[in-house]
Design an enzyme around this catalytic site. Sequence first.
Site, mmCIF file in Angstrom:
data_model
loop_
_atom_site.group_PDB
_atom_site.id
_atom_site.type_symbol
_atom_site.label_atom_id
_atom_site.label_comp_id
_atom_site.label_asym_id
_atom_site.label_seq_id
_atom_site.Cartn_x
_atom_site.Cartn_y
_atom_site.Cartn_z
ATOM 1 N N PRO A 259 0.631 -1.448 0.009
ATOM 2 C CA PRO A 259 0.223 -0.097 0.071
ATOM 3 C C PRO A 259 0.546 1.620 -0.191
ATOM 4 C CG PRO A 259 0.120 -0.694 2.488
ATOM 5 C CD PRO A 259 0.440 -1.496 1.213
ATOM 6 N N LYS A 262 5.817 1.776 3.513
ATOM 7 C CA LYS A 262 7.471 1.619 2.514
ATOM 8 C C LYS A 262 8.363 2.858 1.486
ATOM 9 C CE LYS A 262 8.049 -3.428 4.531
ATOM 10 N NZ LYS A 262 6.160 -3.262 4.320
ATOM 11 N N GLU A 280 3.209 -1.762 -8.436
ATOM 12 C CA GLU A 280 2.458 -2.279 -8.607
ATOM 13 C C GLU A 280 1.670 -3.347 -9.252
ATOM 14 O OE1 GLU A 280 -0.396 -5.001 -6.445
ATOM 15 O OE2 GLU A 280 1.783 -3.405 -5.283
ATOM 16 N N CYS A 389 6.234 -10.352 5.315
ATOM 17 C CA CYS A 389 5.788 -10.842 6.786
ATOM 18 C C CYS A 389 5.570 -12.043 6.940
ATOM 19 C CB CYS A 389 4.963 -9.095 6.660
ATOM 20 S SG CYS A 389 3.258 -9.645 5.287
#
Length: 506
Positions: A259, A262, A280, A389
């Site tokens: 999103p 970072k 993206e 993650c």
Amino acid sequence: MPPPPKNRSHAPAKAGQSRPPPRQPGRRMASRDAGERAAFFARREAATVLRRVLRGDASKRSGGSIKSLVFSPSVRNKRATFALVCQTLKYLPILKEVLASSGVFSSKWKKQEELVYVTAYDILFGQEIAVSGSVEEYIMLHKDTFRTALQKICVKRKVSNVEDLLSEKTTVKPKPRFVRVNTLKTTTGSVIEVLSKMHKVDKDDMVPDMLVLPPGTDMHKHPLVTDGKVFLQGKASCMVAAAVSPKPGWKVIDACAAPGNKTVHLAALMNGEGSIIACELNKERAKTLQHTVRRSGANNIETVIGDFLNIDSNDPSYAEVRAILLDPSCSGSGISTERLDHLLPSHSIDDQDDAGSSARIRKLSAFQRKALSHALSFPSVERLVYSTCSIHQAENEDVVSSVLPLASSLGFELATPFPQWRRRGLPVFYGAEHLLRTDPEDDLEGFFIALFVRKAAAADALEPSEDGGALGRKRKRACTTRSGGLRAFSSLRLSRMDVLCSIWGI
């Protein structure tokens, strides 16, 4: 006939007295009506989010986390919607059982199933505010039947209250609230000055411009957040961009950017200088990325809606890229708590244990290896951070280990980000001590970071240039004609096809 009573609210005040304000009998009713309307629309926004969450969970294809869906620009009443979605998911097994055992939940409500769940929670367990609406009328009509069914369930389970019916999985240890100061718009000192008036504020001892607030601190509507001066970003997430450590003026790629937290963190670390190419693939997520960029005030970010893997690293446009942040799609197992995955119907301990060997993980790790190999192929890159993650070795250490032969052949070696951090990579190969892991035990999300540094660039950074500066041969090589440099790099890639085939499994 006696005269009508005087309207005291309009009677003149005596000398020295102030006249009381006129009575407004409709004010309380208007306030109640406004509250009912707000509840009405919040239920419908919550039902829309809940539908996407449940469908994504059932298909194992997440359309976004609960938080990302609720806090998207399309949701107006974010706080009420978030609370309703979370609480409905928390009570969902009970709600389903109550509706089923009551015998009044007919098939005609199937198309509005999520709205029925949200409204049933709100009326049975929440604020019990109902307004005109077919679902509200249906729940209110059968409210006593539902409550009787609920009492029978409690008796059958031998519990004294509804809370005892809730699964222990809905209980989560509170964590500190981490926020990152956006230095493109303000200073850390000024943010501390504002927040310390209401909260205990500490500066993080490792990540610059990161502040720590007490658990449960709600900042979503704070002006500092809505103005883009502060970003609600976890410490582990911020460690990723900090590990890249881009210099002002560099050209940087954020390979899988949405999103965008970072991405804008990179821009802040670069003082808004240089340029960032934010890639993206998903068009909807790209909209979120663009919204994040606008909110940050960064003006050195170019968003590219497309696949990072389709970028030709031999293209002269990318010959000056000095750093890449690669945070590809992953299982998200390290942020399941933050994503509130423990509230989802599919969540269980068995699911977590089996996830590391699932077909989905294998598919993800294959993509991750391919993306990391591609990132290593950019000729002028000096620093490359691979992060996930995820808590799974298959997405972390195994991916890094598989590309090490290629990385070494291109002059890269593993470096140690945040050497003071005690939790390192799993010791499954020589050099894994350079890798970094964070864990919920550290009151953080579960993240993984690998930092690749080109050996030649690291060595040249120590060599003086001819004019006494610190640019060294590195800058001189960067000035080599592009055509020659690219031809040499192309030959090197061809000579490593066996390595790539091994990595990609072809």
